[in-house]
Structure formats: C-alpha cells, structure tokens
Design an enzyme around this catalytic site. Structure first.
Site, PDB file in Angstrom:
ATOM      1  N   THR A  14       0.843  -1.207   0.000  1.00 43.86           N
ATOM      2  CA  THR A  14       0.000   0.000   0.000  1.00 43.86           C
ATOM      3  C   THR A  14       0.874   1.252   0.000  1.00 43.86           C
ATOM      4  OG1 THR A  14      -1.546  -1.281   1.318  1.00 43.86           O
ATOM      5  CG2 THR A  14      -2.012   1.049   1.150  1.00 43.86           C
ATOM      6  N   ARG A  21       1.891   6.849  -6.818  1.00 37.07           N
ATOM      7  CA  ARG A  21       0.811   7.721  -7.309  1.00 37.07           C
ATOM      8  C   ARG A  21       1.186   9.202  -7.151  1.00 37.07           C
ATOM      9  NH1 ARG A  21      -2.789   3.712  -5.102  1.00 37.07           N
ATOM     10  NH2 ARG A  21      -2.938   4.907  -3.174  1.00 37.07           N
ATOM     11  N   CYS A  42      -6.596 -11.592   5.336  1.00 36.45           N
ATOM     12  CA  CYS A  42      -7.853 -11.685   6.074  1.00 36.45           C
ATOM     13  C   CYS A  42      -8.799 -12.720   5.449  1.00 36.45           C
ATOM     14  CB  CYS A  42      -8.537 -10.320   6.111  1.00 36.45           C
ATOM     15  SG  CYS A  42      -7.412  -9.018   6.629  1.00 36.45           S
ATOM     16  N   THR A 273      10.815   6.192  12.587  1.00 40.77           N
ATOM     17  CA  THR A 273      11.501   5.477  13.675  1.00 40.77           C
ATOM     18  C   THR A 273      12.532   6.403  14.331  1.00 40.77           C
ATOM     19  OG1 THR A 273      13.281   4.701  12.271  1.00 40.77           O
ATOM     20  CG2 THR A 273      11.301   3.327  12.361  1.00 40.77           C
ATOM     21  N   ILE A 278      14.201   6.293   8.283  1.00 37.10           N
ATOM     22  CA  ILE A 278      13.487   5.001   8.284  1.00 37.10           C
ATOM     23  C   ILE A 278      12.095   5.189   8.905  1.00 37.10           C
ATOM     24  CG2 ILE A 278      13.556   2.582   9.016  1.00 37.10           C
ATOM     25  CD1 ILE A 278      16.600   2.819   9.246  1.00 37.10           C
ATOM     26  N   ASP A 283       1.801  -4.133  11.722  1.00 40.44           N
ATOM     27  CA  ASP A 283       1.793  -4.977  12.920  1.00 40.44           C
ATOM     28  C   ASP A 283       3.083  -4.878  13.727  1.00 40.44           C
ATOM     29  OD1 ASP A 283      -0.623  -5.851  12.045  1.00 40.44           O
ATOM     30  OD2 ASP A 283      -0.028  -7.916  11.628  1.00 40.44           O
ATOM     31  N   LYS A 435     -35.692   4.708  17.082  1.00 42.01           N
ATOM     32  CA  LYS A 435     -34.538   4.873  17.978  1.00 42.01           C
ATOM     33  C   LYS A 435     -33.599   3.719  17.651  1.00 42.01           C
ATOM     34  CE  LYS A 435     -37.017   6.837  21.884  1.00 42.01           C
ATOM     35  NZ  LYS A 435     -37.864   6.372  22.969  1.00 42.01           N
TER      36      LYS A 435
END
Ligand code: FAD
Length: 824
Positions: A14, A21, A42, A273, A278, A283, A435
């Site tokens: 990603t 882009r 997933c 970091t 870097i 995760d 509601k």
C-alpha cells in the site's frame, strides 16, 4: 530518490502504491521474503472453509501486475537480513540462490508484520500441526485436509483468527475442539459479551475448553494426541495454533532502532523510527492508544492501510500528516453471529484504573414488526465525569457492522453518550428503528449519568444477601415460572403500583426483567414512590443468565462413534437417530423479531388454542428461545419434538400433551406421595427431583413434611415471630431455610453442601430452591405436618407460600389414591 520497502503485503504494497501515485519519478523496490505480495491475509480462513473457492481471488496483485502498474521493482523470495544505517544501505538475501547483495536507500520503509507465537511444547513440530499467517501456510492446511481427510481438529487459542478457523474447519466438515487458556474467548470482549459467543458455539456443536492450556503433543496410532494441563488428552487429526502473534521487529532491533516496551518498533506521530530516514508501520510498530494513553500494538489491517498513506505522504511532502493512533476497531463473523469491538473494554479500563461506567442494552437489528429482525447486544463503557465514550462491544446477527462503525467514529472524535443519544440515522423498518440501538445505548447511559437510573452488573448479584437486598423480578408470572434469579420475588411490572407495601423500604431493591427495559420502568415507579435505593440489573436476566451459566462445552464428542457409512455420529449407538415423526397437521407460528419473553408468550397463547395431541411449529430469532423452549416444555409437560437452528432462526416443533389415559386394569390410584422427614440437602433434592419427575409423568404429587423435613420449606425472609423457649431453641439450632441445609455425608462443616450447589450450578441443574418453585408451579401439593410443627415450635408464617398445613389424616387420604409412596 530511492525508496526501499521491507515487506510486500498490507503495509508495504500500500505504501509503494501511494508513493508511486504521488511521485512518478522515484525508484521504488519492494523486498518480500515470501513468494506472494499484496494478498488478502484476512481471507485465508475463508479459503480453507471453501467460502472463497478460487485461490486466485486471494491475490489482489501479483508481483508482475503490481510491478507493471506501479512501475515498481518487486523482489519476492528476497529477505532483508541487515540494515546499515550509517551507510544507508541494506543487505538482501536471495532465498532461491542463497546469495546476498547490498542495496542503497534514501528512505527505508519497514512493514515486516507479525509472526505467530509457537511455544516450545513437546511434539509441537510434528506433521499435522499448523500456524496460519500467509498463503503457503494456507496451502499446507488445505492440502492436508484434502489428502488426509481429517475428521477432527483442535484449534489452540480463541482469538479472532482462532474462532474464524474453528468456523471454517467446521464448515470444511471437521469436528472442532477449541482450547483456550483464558476464562473466555475473544479477549477484547468483556466476559458477559464473550458469554454470548460461548452460548452460540454450543449451539453449533463446537467443543471448547476454557481456562485450559496444552502441555504437549504426541503421535498415537497415526493421530495427534493433545495433552491438556488438566491431564486430559484429546485425540485429533489436525491442530491449528492460534495463540497470538508478536511483532517481527528483530531486523529493526539489530539495526539499533528503538524498540518499545511491547516489543514493537517505536515511531513518532509521523511514523518515523528513531532514525529519520526510516519509517515503519503495520503490525510491527507500537503506538500510543488514544483512549488509554498507553503504548500498544494493533494487529489489524485497517490501521496498517491508513498508516501506509501517511508514511508515503510524509516521505514525499515532508512530515505533515500525523497518525492519531488506533482504537482497535475490529469485527469477526463466528458462525451465525457477528462480534465487534472498538475502543477499550470495561475489563481493560478497570485494569488500567480508568474511571468508567458500563451499560448493556439489548435491541433489535431493525423494527421488530418487519420480518427478519434479530437481536443485538451492545455494551458501552463511558466516563462518569463527562460521558465520553471509551469503548463499545456488540454481539448480534445483523447490522452489527454499521453500529460498531458509528461507535468507532464517536470514540475517535471524543464524543459522549449524550451525542450517541442524538445521532440522526437513516430509518425505515427494514433497516433500523426510530430509535436505533446506538441511540438506545446512548439514552440508557444518559439516564445513568443523570442519576435517573442506577445500574448494577450481573456480577454484583452474587454478592447480595437477603438481609440487605430485595431482588425483584418484574416479569410476568409465566416468564417467572421459566426461571429467575435465586431468591427473587415476582411482582409483574403492571401490578407493581398495587403491591408497593410488599416491598421493604429498608433494603436495597434490585429490580430486573428480561433485558432491562421493564426493569427501568419499575425503578422509575419505585423511586417516585419513596424507595431511595433502587437499582436496575444492566442487561436484565438475559445478560445475567448468559454470563452466569456454564460457559465451556467439554466432552461433547465423548460418545461419538463411526457408523457403517464411515461418518461420525454423535451420542451412543443405542439412542441415536430415533426421531419422532410428525404426521399430524402442524400449526405455524412466526415469533421472529420478538425479544424474550415474546416468543414464549406467543407459544403459550397458541398452545392454549389447540387440543391435546395437536402440533405447533414456531419460528423465533431470540437466541434465548433455544434454551427457554426446553425449559418451557419441561415445565408445562408439552412435548418438544424437534429443535433446530438455522442462522439466527430457531425452529421448534411442539406437541400439546395428551391427557394420560386412566389405567383401567389397576384399581388403585395413580398418584404419588412422598414423606420428607430429613433436612439433609441431598435428601431434599432427591425428594423434589422425584416429585417433579412424577408430576411431569402425569401424577398428582403430595409431599408431607414432617419433623426435620419442615426445615426444607421454611421461607428465607421470615417475619419476626414470637416463640416459646423450646421454639426459640429449635429455631437457633436448626437450619433456618433450604439455603442452610447440609449434606447427609461429607458435609465438612457446610463446605460439602456449598460444593454440591456449585457443581449443580455448573452442570445447569436447578437449585433446590428452583426445584421447589417448579414443584409448586406444577401443582405439587406441599403439606406441613401440624403435629411436628407444634412439637418443634414452627409457625405457619415461617413456611414458604403455597404450603398447606395438615395432619396424618390428610396424608393417609392422599396415599389412598397413590401407587407410589416414598419415605425420604
Ligand atoms: P503483513 O501484511 O503480514 O506483511 C508483512 C510481510 O513482510 C510478510 O509477507 C513477510 O513475509 C514480510 N517480511 C517480514 N520480514 C521481512 C524481511 N526481513 N524481508 C523481507 N520481507 C519480510 N486484520 C483485520 O483488520 N481484519 C481481519 O479480518 C484480519 N484477518 C486476518 C486473518 C489472518 C489469517 C491473518 C494472518 C491476519 C489477519 N488480519 C486481519 C491482520 C492483518 O492481516 C494485518 O494486520 C496486516 O496484514 C498487517 O500488515 P503488515 O504490512 O504489517 O504485515
């Protein structure tokens, strides 16, 4: 500029796509240790369970397609084994050849993910034991299932992935046993919410052990023997370890980057970091939780994807985009239910000593009158000071996803429960109610904050005592008969105003109903009639019952056997597959969308309209109905012919009981009489088990209580009574109610009877007090011996309601019509 990226799945791919882009000119290289990039981890469990049938659908991009579209050099089977920060270069190992080489960077991005925890247990590395992280792991499990045709699997660990695996292995045709070390599945949930998951797993025939760990694995007769810490062993064909994950931060650590207390790579708000050149994400990083203020790691795809965009933008535009932290919004499908959570659970808030109030509400996914409405339980935690929402959890069948996203948005924007009550949502009957469940959760919380209602949690009930508390069940008598909380007095809500003088003013009143709504109305009536200490049980009896019943589901496959057709069947051979065949016309009733007690009440009314021997088929969506219908048919003596669950829909077929035929050959009576002479708990239990059984088989039953047996039917809340000296002495020396009875053997100063009650509760066996209530409700006649009462100074006011006082003549008259007489 030259950007190097370590890791080519969620975070890495990603980031690369966003970088390209924005910046068409720079050089981008992705290094991925595995063979695949940008795949849907997933989706892996669903491929194993054949919900996703096409393996290719798991791949969002191939290295070639990604490389082409984003003009990126994608190097798979390439592991980055070292970072030389001083020279701004990395060492890469080509896994195919074993060769290493150096690559220079301007900016380095680390997205190495997390690895499954695999404890060094004896036998853990043998064939048939798997972890699940990536496509090759998935392929191995899938191949094993196809080739070895396993019949049974053990899943170790009941987190989100463990439960998804349990469902998918079940779907692939395996029987599944889950082993979980904690007292509950899904640790982000509070216990009362996890209890809903436990009860659902039971309906799906999933075996599970809680508070249990695995101590070793061994090979026995071509199968895997899993030894538990309890010394029990489970023989299985396949094991999936889903114990947890830890960040893959060793590369960063060896490069001297700062590693945090959780083991994750430390980053600043720009996801940089301790080295400015870097960046890290996913995760592998730790970050401050915006609700608790403590550092934590989030193992979720959504934050990773958001971080990827921030990292790319900060690298190209300079650090101008801040990461705000994740509130752990997560969702999972487990069989027919959806479980979701966001923010912080009540138990974690408690552990971190963050002041909070919890509130549980039960609502319908949409308007109850529109077909398909299904229940949903919401628990929210909020600040007692300003009502800020801190956490939300939902367990339901439908519409859970959109509600959890609203809660997530509210927490991210530091909104309060007052805001929840005001949220304007889209409404038409198929989608919601005027509601929405989110509004309801906010309104109940607002009432709590304003002191209009005072909640008590299901856990607090066990600490109550009769001296200080009065437990008031405001449901209807029919609901009360089906089961209540031990010691509760039933005054239906609509009768409450006429019975106010029966409620003590000097005690704390704990009110409850099915789900909390009628309880709230009752609390309001009581508060406005001068009762100051009135509390409503949060989530009502539904939450109390779900959370306080037996949670685990052990040994359910113990009686399984392999049939001639090579399938596994449940139960012993003798009793299996005998099904009552319904030949008569069935009357259909639709109780879907009705919350407890709606389905039972609708059933009762319909049963009243048919004749004995006729049959009703009722459909309901309230999950409690699965249990209630068994209790109801037991109590009423009607026959439960079939009980099935398909998705949220429960179908029961009930035959109205035939009146028993008079036995014309036998000239004596057909009734039963019992003499209860003893006040030992075990003997009292035996008396009522037999009495309730006899009444269920159509007998009219009388129990004659004499001498010590009188102690079994003394009421718990006795009025003060004037007695003579001997009466007082007996009163002091004898048990003062059924709750104080000891065992005839192994009583050990009362420990034995407590253990007996605990074991009965764990095994879902009614307490003595409930058995007595059931007996009375079923018309069992309780007669106290007048002579014994006189001798022992027992007064009529001391006995529970429904007891008659009689002499030996009464007893003898009853035995005339009985063919069963027992002395206990
Ligand atoms: P990953 O996507 O795991 O990518 C890390 C990659 O880095 C790996 O491919 C690894 O091989 C590579 N790598 C590591 N070290 C090196 C190195 N030194 N050199 C080269 N390459 C290296 N999250 C949700 O939000 N919802 C879900 O439903 C969900 N389901 C999941 C189901 C499963 C079975 C799994 C395993 C995870 C699931 N997750 C889910 C979690 C989600 O997939 C992760 O949070 C997300 O993938 C993290 O992205 P990441 O880039 O940090 O790590």
């Amino acid at each position: 500029m030259k950007y190097l990226i370590v890791g080519g799945v969620a975070g890495g791919a990603t980031t690369a796509a966003r970088l390209r882009r924005i910046d068409e000119k720079s050089e981008i290289i992705i290094f991925e240790r595995g063979e695949y990039i940008s795949y849907a981890n997933c989706g892996l469990p669903y491929y194993i369970g054949n919900t996703i049938t096409e393996r290719n659908n798991l791949f969002v991009q191939t290295p070639e397609s990604f490389g082409k579209r984003f003009n990126t050099d994608v190097r798979t089977l390439s592991e980055v084994i070292a970072i030389n920060r001083a020279n701004k270069e990395i060492t890469v190992k080509d896994i195919r050849t074993g060769n290493t080489y150096i690559e220079k960077y301007d900016k380095l991005i680390l997205s190495p993910g997390a690895e499954p925890v695999k404890p060094q247990l004896p036998g853990i590395n043998q064939e048939g034991i798997f972890t699940l992280r990536n496509v090759p792991d998935t392929d191995k499990i899938k191949k094993f299932i196809e080739e070895k045709q396993p019949r049974h699997a053990v899943v170790v660990g009941a987190g989100f992935i463990g439960l998804e695996m349990a469902e998918n292995l079940h779907k692939a045709g395996l029987k599944v046993t889950i082993i979980e070390m904690a007292e509950q599945v899904m640790t982000p949930l509070d216990y009362s919410m996890a209890a809903l998951v436990h009860q659902h797993l039971k309906t799906k025939n999933v075996e599970f052990y809680l508070k249990t760990s695995v101590s070793s694995f061994s090979k026995v007769n071509d199968r895997i023997q899993v030894k538990l810490n309890s010394s029990k062993t489970i023989d299985t064909d396949l094991v999936v370890l889903s114990i947890g994950v830890r960040p893959e931060s060793h590369l960063a650590k060896e490069a001297g980057l700062e590693i945090g207390e959780t083991g994750g790579i430390v980053v600043n708000e720009f996801l940089q970091t301790s080295d400015n050149d870097i960046y890290a994400l996913g995760d592998a990083i730790e970050f401050v939780n915006p609700v608790t203020g403590s550092k934590m790691i989030t193992y979720l795809a959504v934050p990773t994807n958001k971080q990827a965009r921030i990292v790319a933008d900060n690298i190209i535009f300079g650090n101008n985009k801040k990461y705000k932290g994740s509130i752990n919004t997560a969702i999972a499908k487990v069989f027919d239910i959806t479980i979701a959570s966001t923010g912080v659970s009540g138990k974690l808030l408690g552990k971190l000593k963050i002041p909070h109030i919890d509130s549980i509400t039960h609502s319908s996914s949409h308007a109850g009158y529109y077909p398909g409405a299904v229940p949903m339980t919401i628990k929210i935690s909020f600040s007692p000071d300003d009502g800020r929402l801190l956490g939300a959890q939902i367990v339901g069948f439908d519409g859970v996803d959109k509600r959890i996203d609203i809660f997530s948005l509210a927490i991210q924007n530091r909104m309060t429960v007052y805001d929840l009550a005001d949220i304007e949502h889209a409404y038409a009957p198929p989608y919601s109610s005027a509601k929405d469940p989110v509004n309801i959760a906010g309104m109940v919380a607002e009432n709590i904050l304003k002191g209009i209602t005072k909640p008590v949690s299901w856990r607090e009930i066990s600490t109550f005592n009769e001296k200080e508390h009065f437990l008031l069940d405001v449901r209807t008598p029919d609901e009360f008969k089906l089961g209540t909380i031990e010691g509760a007095i039933n005054i239906p809500l609509d009768e409450l105003r006429y019975h106010l003088d029966e409620i003590p003013k000097n005690k704390k009143i704990i009110v409850f109903c099915g789900v909390g709504l009628r309880g709230h109305v009752a609390c309001r009536i009581l508060s406005q009639h001068g009762f100051n200490e009135v509390f409503n049980l949060s989530g009502g009896l539904k939450t109390y019952e779900t959370a306080s019943q037996k949670q685990s589901n052990e040994d359910i496959f113990a009686n399984d056997y392999i049939g001639h057709d090579d399938h596994i069947y449940q139960g012993s051979k003798a009793d299996s597959h005998i099904k009552t065949i319904v030949t008569e016309k069935i009357k259909d009733i639709d109780a879907c969308g009705l919350q407890c007690p709606g389905p039972i009440l609708k059933l009762k009314n319909s049963i009243d309209e048919i004749s004995a021997g006729e049959t009703i088929r009722i459909k309901a969506t309230d999950p409690g109905f699965f249990k209630d219908i068994k209790a109801w048919t037991n109590v009423t003596g009607n026959e439960l012919i079939e009980l099935t669950q398909n998705g949220a829909e429960i179908t029961a077929i009930i035959r109205k009981n035939q009146p028993l035929q008079q036995n014309t050959l036998y000239q004596g009576g057909k009734n039963a009489t019992l003499i209860c002479f003893s006040d030992d708990l075990d003997k009292a239990l035996a008396t009522f088990v037999i009495a309730n059984g006899a009444v269920a088989s159509g007998k009219k039953v009388t129990i004659f209580f004499t001498f010590w047996g009188l102690n079994v039917i003394k009421r718990h809340n006795k009025p003060s009574i004037k007695k003579d000296f001997f009466g007082k002495m007996f009163g002091m020396m004898l048990p003062n109610s059924s709750k104080k009875l000891g065992l005839s053997k192994l009583n050990m100063g009362g420990i034995g009877s407590k253990m007996m009650r605990m074991v009965m509760k764990n095994k879902n066996i009614d307490s003595l007090e409930n058995m007595i209530k059931t007996a009375i409700n079923n018309g069992v006649e309780l007669v106290a011996c007048q002579m014994s009462m006189d001798v022992m100074g027992v007064k009529a006011e001391e006995l529970i309601d429904g007891v008659q006082i009689g002499g030996v003549a009464t007893y003898l008259e009853r035995t005339e019509n009985a063919n069963l007489n027992l002395f206990v």
